[in-house]
Structures are given as C-alpha cells and as structure tokens.
Design a protein around this motif. Structure first.
Motif, PDB file in Angstrom:
ATOM      1  N   UNK A  73       0.831  -1.188   0.000  1.00 41.75           N
ATOM      2  CA  UNK A  73       0.000   0.000   0.000  1.00 41.75           C
ATOM      3  C   UNK A  73       0.874   1.249   0.000  1.00 41.75           C
ATOM      4  N   UNK A  74       0.294   2.335  -0.394  1.00 42.72           N
ATOM      5  CA  UNK A  74       1.024   3.600  -0.366  1.00 42.72           C
ATOM      6  C   UNK A  74       0.756   4.370   0.925  1.00 42.72           C
ATOM      7  N   UNK A  75       0.222   3.682   1.932  1.00 44.99           N
ATOM      8  CA  UNK A  75      -0.046   4.335   3.220  1.00 44.99           C
ATOM      9  C   UNK A  75       1.236   4.954   3.754  1.00 44.99           C
ATOM     10  N   UNK A  76       1.157   6.172   4.265  1.00 44.43           N
ATOM     11  CA  UNK A  76       2.359   6.875   4.712  1.00 44.43           C
ATOM     12  C   UNK A  76       2.981   6.330   6.002  1.00 44.43           C
ATOM     13  N   UNK A  77       2.244   5.473   6.732  1.00 43.57           N
ATOM     14  CA  UNK A  77       2.775   4.944   7.993  1.00 43.57           C
ATOM     15  C   UNK A  77       2.091   3.624   8.318  1.00 43.57           C
ATOM     16  N   UNK A  78       2.654   2.898   9.278  1.00 42.44           N
ATOM     17  CA  UNK A  78       2.045   1.665   9.750  1.00 42.44           C
ATOM     18  C   UNK A  78       0.646   1.958  10.304  1.00 42.44           C
ATOM     19  N   UNK A  79       0.502   3.043  11.009  1.00 42.13           N
ATOM     20  CA  UNK A  79      -0.772   3.428  11.626  1.00 42.13           C
ATOM     21  C   UNK A  79      -1.880   3.588  10.587  1.00 42.13           C
ATOM     22  N   UNK A 122      -6.713  -5.544   3.762  1.00 43.50           N
ATOM     23  CA  UNK A 122      -6.694  -6.065   2.393  1.00 43.50           C
ATOM     24  C   UNK A 122      -8.035  -6.765   2.124  1.00 43.50           C
ATOM     25  N   UNK A 123      -8.183  -7.341   0.937  1.00 42.89           N
ATOM     26  CA  UNK A 123      -9.458  -7.964   0.543  1.00 42.89           C
ATOM     27  C   UNK A 123      -9.840  -9.094   1.503  1.00 42.89           C
ATOM     28  N   UNK A 124      -8.882  -9.941   1.838  1.00 44.97           N
ATOM     29  CA  UNK A 124      -9.156 -11.037   2.769  1.00 44.97           C
ATOM     30  C   UNK A 124      -9.537 -10.508   4.149  1.00 44.97           C
ATOM     31  N   UNK A 125      -8.887  -9.436   4.583  1.00 43.26           N
ATOM     32  CA  UNK A 125      -9.200  -8.834   5.869  1.00 43.26           C
ATOM     33  C   UNK A 125     -10.622  -8.290   5.918  1.00 43.26           C
ATOM     34  N   UNK A 126     -11.054  -7.674   4.824  1.00 43.71           N
ATOM     35  CA  UNK A 126     -12.428  -7.147   4.778  1.00 43.71           C
ATOM     36  C   UNK A 126     -13.443  -8.292   4.870  1.00 43.71           C
ATOM     37  N   UNK A 127     -13.206  -9.378   4.150  1.00 44.78           N
ATOM     38  CA  UNK A 127     -14.109 -10.532   4.218  1.00 44.78           C
ATOM     39  C   UNK A 127     -14.088 -11.155   5.619  1.00 44.78           C
TER      40      UNK A 127
END
Length: 165
Positions: free
Chosen positions: A17-23, A28-33
């Motif tokens: 991901x391009x998230x700027x930090x771990x926070x 992800x798709x599996x996490x949403x399910x």
C-alpha cells in the motif's frame, strides 16, 4: 453478575500500500471478508458488545466498521501496539459489562494468555493471528475488579474457520 470480553485482533491488513505509515495501513481484501465473517459469527453467537474500545489505527477502524457493530466505539492511541499491561488498564476503565477490545499483536496475544485461567484447546491461540477473537467471561460486576488469570473462555475462533479457507 458477570462481565464479558470480546478480544479481537484487527483483520488482515495490506502491506502493498502507499499508506504513509504503519498506523494508516488499511485492510486487504481477505481482511475485509474476515471482519464481516467475524461480525456474523458474533451475532450468531449472540455475543454483541455494549461498547468497543479500539486502537486508533486505520486497520482497527476498518475492522470495527466491517464487523457491523451498532454500538459506540472509542478509538484511542493507548491501544495502538499496546502492551498487555496497557490493555489491562484500558479494560479496567471500561464502562459496560460486555466490552470488545480491538488491537494488535504482540500485545493482544500476550493479554489473551494472561487474562484467562485456562487457554482454549485451539492450535492458533498461541499466535493469535489476524482476526482471532476470544470471548471470555469474568465473575465480576465491574471491570475495575478485573484480575489477571480470571477469565473463563467461552469461545475462540479465527477467520479461516469462518470462511472455510
């Protein structure tokens, strides 16, 4: 009277991901399910919290939303990568007898081990993978009376069991 804890590690998060930090890393798709399946499981078990105390991270916020809990949530920096001692302190401040805590490893796994009097007979309890959820009951009237090793396991699951994966 008793108090019940629903202890959940956030669902699977995205690393690419391009998230700027771990926070700020999202699910992800599996996490949403997985989060949706966990919410369905809790409803089927009739184990819905009166309140949710959660880390302030993006992945715990998304987990909470996808669980579909229609209860108030408090998102706090205190639970972001919190140690088991911090989780214990936060829970002792809880106002409702049926409380969910959403957090991160390694603190959430350490807390799960330290708070129950006997671990469940489950191969994944030791590592408490993403989405792992413990339901434990305590013979106390208020959370301020909580002590270590006092919880009785009601149930424990991991998303792979719920999704059949």
């Amino acid at each position: 009277m008793t108090c019940t804890l629903i202890l959940t590690r956030h669902a699977k998060s995205a690393w690419d991901t391009s998230a700027p930090s771990d926070h700020s890393r999202p699910l992800n798709k599996r996490g949403r399910a997985s989060a949706k399946a966990l919410g369905d499981w809790l409803r089927d078990m009739k184990q819905l919290p009166d309140q949710v105390l959660s880390s302030s991270s993006q992945r715990t916020r998304e987990t909470y939303e996808l669980l579909g809990m229609k209860v108030p949530a408090v998102f706090t920096e205190r639970l972001y990568h919190a140690s088991s001692d911090i989780i214990f302190q936060v829970l002792r401040e809880a106002a409702h007898p049926q409380t969910m805590i959403l957090g991160h490893n390694p603190g959430i796994a350490a807390f799960a081990h330290a708070i129950v009097n006997s671990p469940p007979d489950h191969s994944r309890f030791d590592d408490f993978p993403t989405g792992a959820t413990l339901i434990a009951r305590f013979d106390i009237d208020i959370w301020n009376d909580l002590t270590w090793s006092s919880g009785k396991v009601v149930d424990f699951t991991v998303p792979r069991e719920l999704l059949g994966a």
